[in-house]
Design a protein around this motif. Structure first.
Motif, short mmCIF file in Angstrom:
data_model
loop_
_atom_site.label_atom_id
_atom_site.label_comp_id
_atom_site.label_asym_id
_atom_site.label_seq_id
_atom_site.Cartn_x
_atom_site.Cartn_y
_atom_site.Cartn_z
N LYS A 175 39.31 38.71 53.39
CA LYS A 175 38.08 39.71 53.13
C LYS A 175 37.60 40.32 54.43
O LYS A 175 37.15 41.36 54.72
N ILE A 185 31.45 46.99 49.32
CA ILE A 185 31.57 46.26 47.97
C ILE A 185 32.66 46.63 47.33
O ILE A 185 33.61 46.18 46.90
N GLU A 186 32.50 47.99 46.92
CA GLU A 186 33.60 48.63 46.03
C GLU A 186 34.59 48.72 46.40
O GLU A 186 35.71 48.41 46.02
N TRP A 231 35.64 44.43 47.89
CA TRP A 231 35.56 43.38 46.93
C TRP A 231 36.13 43.71 45.50
O TRP A 231 36.33 43.08 44.56
N ASP A 249 34.40 44.55 39.98
CA ASP A 249 34.18 43.23 39.34
C ASP A 249 33.53 42.19 40.23
O ASP A 249 33.27 41.05 39.53
N PHE A 250 33.15 42.57 41.44
CA PHE A 250 32.61 41.51 42.33
C PHE A 250 31.12 41.07 41.67
O PHE A 250 30.29 42.04 41.35
N GLU A 251 30.88 39.91 41.37
CA GLU A 251 29.55 39.58 40.82
C GLU A 251 28.62 38.92 41.88
O GLU A 251 27.42 38.48 41.54
N THR A 285 26.82 39.52 50.92
CA THR A 285 28.14 39.01 51.32
C THR A 285 28.59 39.86 52.54
O THR A 285 29.19 39.45 53.42
#
Length: 226
Positions: free
Chosen positions: A154, A176-177, A180, A183-185, A190
């Motif tokens: 990552k 994030i999109e 990750w 579906d990243f929770e 992060t």
């Protein structure tokens, strides 16, 4: 490098709407009012992605999509008011990467565009060079001069995403999109943790680039000219 998007649609209102939202994202918009004009523009202009209406005069979207698949290596989104399953099947058979039915939410279309561009960037840009720093997507490694820095997956993908478009500001949500996935929770913190780790890894090893915090928005990577 700025991203050029071809919008081919015979409806001037749709072209105006897409132009507004795409330019907000700092994309360069190239417009065509029918499939024939779009075909000619593809021959003369640099295009990274095409948004193509199905029902156009001269050459319809399915025909244009087949032509793009034959001669160009760019993603295609078919845009149409026809939502029947057989029309979608015809679209994918003609080689489209995605299919959006009118009326649509501009934000959804922008997400689909970003996702497709990311996928194609990961395939097409194998090497990113910033001074003495080289990001090799094939070997999955970062080299500074002759020294190799193996990174966790990552961290590598995050650095690669930032470096693929220097000076572009990404929000935490966009990163994030892109890195990750939807579906990243976890949460956007992060991103902050991974950015901190990347900065610590390269702080004393290279001044070829720096990851800059854009207060209230997110991050961007700047390449230092020497």
């Amino acid at each position: 490098m700025q991203t050029h998007i071809l919008v081919a649609d015979d409806d001037p209102h749709i072209r105006e709407l897409l132009r507004f939202y795409l330019q907000q994202e700092r994309y360069i918009v190239i417009e065509a009012e029918d499939g024939g004009q779009a075909s000619k523009l593809l021959e003369t202009e640099q295009v990274h992605l095409a948004v193509v209406d199905v029902m156009m005069p001269v050459k319809n979207g399915w025909e244009l999509c087949e032509e793009i698949r034959q001669y160009y290596d760019i993603p295609v989104i078919l845009l149409t008011a026809r939502g029947e399953m057989e029309d979608k099947a015809k679209g994918f058979l003609s080689g489209t990467d995605d299919y959006v039915v009118k009326p649509f939410e501009p934000e959804e279309l922008l997400f689909r565009i970003r996702a497709l561009l990311r996928r194609y960037q990961m395939v097409s840009e194998k090497i990113i060079t910033m001074g003495n720093t080289v990001i090799d997507r094939i070997l999955h490694e970062v080299k500074v001069g002759d020294q190799v820095f193996p990174l966790p997956l990552k961290e590598f993908e995050l650095l690669t995403q930032l470096a693929s478009q220097p000076d572009r500001t990404y929000t935490r949500e966009q990163l994030i999109e892109l890195v990750w996935g939807l579906d990243f929770e976890g949460d956007s913190r992060t991103i902050d943790v991974h950015i901190k780790r990347l900065r610590e890894r390269f702080r004393d090893r290279t001044d070829d680039f720096q990851i800059v915090t854009i207060r209230g928005l997110g991050y961007k990577l700047e390449v230092n000219d020497k």
